[in-house]
Design an enzyme around this catalytic site. Sequence first.
Site, PDB file in Angstrom:
ATOM      1  N   ARG A 175       2.415   6.101 -10.952  1.00  0.00           N
ATOM      2  CA  ARG A 175       2.725   6.460  -9.436  1.00  0.00           C
ATOM      3  C   ARG A 175       1.004   6.442  -8.872  1.00  0.00           C
ATOM      4  O   ARG A 175      -0.210   6.623  -9.514  1.00  0.00           O
ATOM      5  CB  ARG A 175       2.982   7.484  -9.036  1.00  0.00           C
ATOM      6  CG  ARG A 175       3.946   7.323  -8.900  1.00  0.00           C
ATOM      7  CD  ARG A 175       5.388   6.818  -7.674  1.00  0.00           C
ATOM      8  NE  ARG A 175       6.258   6.580  -8.032  1.00  0.00           N
ATOM      9  CZ  ARG A 175       7.606   6.203  -8.263  1.00  0.00           C
ATOM     10  NH1 ARG A 175       7.071   5.506  -9.527  1.00  0.00           N
ATOM     11  NH2 ARG A 175       8.745   6.548  -8.709  1.00  0.00           N
TER      12      ARG A 175
ATOM     13  N   GLU B 158       0.694  -0.500  -1.419  1.00  0.00           N
ATOM     14  CA  GLU B 158       1.705  -1.913  -2.363  1.00  0.00           C
ATOM     15  C   GLU B 158       2.502  -2.311  -0.539  1.00  0.00           C
ATOM     16  O   GLU B 158       3.238  -2.100  -0.027  1.00  0.00           O
ATOM     17  CB  GLU B 158       2.097  -1.132  -3.142  1.00  0.00           C
ATOM     18  CG  GLU B 158       1.654  -0.308  -3.913  1.00  0.00           C
ATOM     19  CD  GLU B 158       3.273   0.126  -5.544  1.00  0.00           C
ATOM     20  OE1 GLU B 158       4.352  -0.245  -5.468  1.00  0.00           O
ATOM     21  OE2 GLU B 158       2.017   0.208  -6.671  1.00  0.00           O
TER      22      GLU B 158
ATOM     23  N   HIS C 191       3.112  -3.879  -9.951  1.00  0.00           N
ATOM     24  CA  HIS C 191       4.908  -2.835 -10.015  1.00  0.00           C
ATOM     25  C   HIS C 191       5.486  -2.926 -10.661  1.00  0.00           C
ATOM     26  O   HIS C 191       7.217  -3.311 -10.192  1.00  0.00           O
ATOM     27  CB  HIS C 191       5.075  -2.517  -8.354  1.00  0.00           C
ATOM     28  CG  HIS C 191       5.669  -1.020  -8.904  1.00  0.00           C
ATOM     29  ND1 HIS C 191       5.627   0.307  -8.024  1.00  0.00           N
ATOM     30  CD2 HIS C 191       6.571  -0.173 -10.200  1.00  0.00           C
ATOM     31  CE1 HIS C 191       5.958   0.890  -7.871  1.00  0.00           C
ATOM     32  NE2 HIS C 191       6.742   1.050  -9.723  1.00  0.00           N
TER      33      HIS C 191
END
Length: 326
Positions: free
Chosen positions: A235, A264, A283
């Site tokens: 994370r 993000e 990601h």
Amino acid sequence: MPEPSSSSRPETTVLVLGATPPTPPPRLGALTGRARVLHADETTLAARLPLADALLVWDFASDAVRRAWPGEGPRPRWVHTASAGVDHLMCPELAASDTVVTNARGVFDQPIAEYVAALVLAMAKDLPRTLELQRERSWRHRESGRVAGTRACVVGSGPIGRAVAGTLKALGITVALVGRAERPGVHGGAELDRLLTRADWVVCAAPLTDETRGMFDARRFGLMQPSARFVNIGRGPLVVEADLVAALSKRWIAGAALDVFAHEPLPADSPLWTTPGLLVSPHMSGDTVGWRDELGAQFMELYEDWAAGRPLRNVVDKERGYVPGH
């Protein structure tokens, strides 16, 4: 389309959060005639939560559940998130409730492990520089590193961390796996600092909790060898990003790769884009072709157990923030 009459309406209601374009909705056709399926977005979730027996968090980047859960009315008895992490939905009210929370453990493990292996090989073999030189049409012979015989410290002993460890071992890398508590094959958190000083590769696959937030900071980057490389597929908030930028700029470590970030999408003006020695990806480490279908199929398997009153797999310890015992 008009809703079915109350006499023909299924008794169970499944609420789905997310699936806004261009993200396709989950394939829940098997629920036809068995459950009423409602959809919600961040603006409608709070109003529809009291109607739901089960909640599928399809948009696992949204924090709408955390904001809507403390509201009025009944709450779903079961929440499933289509992600490995649950930090985006957990709040004190949900943690204290009787609601069962499950996650997508098992879907992303091997794809992420393959991605980490690709990053390790790319950095060892200097592939980013090779691509740069090709674009420049510059023939520049160099020597690259070997991965066999090097050492890795994988932080996070859950299924993803174990898959990463297994894949790196297959490349001939000696791996130390670090978890919350010591157990056979897993080092306890108290050994992390010592292991960091010896590692050529440091891979962060830990869950995001109050204890792990910001765990990779200036002090820990300072412990690493100047030749070490750091990879985060856990994370974003596990890393103090400004400290990583400084560590790379000062050459405390040789390189890094981030697939997750504190914010993000990563803003265009973020210094991470231009930090020397840093590989940035959006990601995507666990997202292989067909991954959404796998997530939908997993939810349906869990739904069958839930509807039949059988014990559920992947039950999250809501206080710890992950599935325990792994």
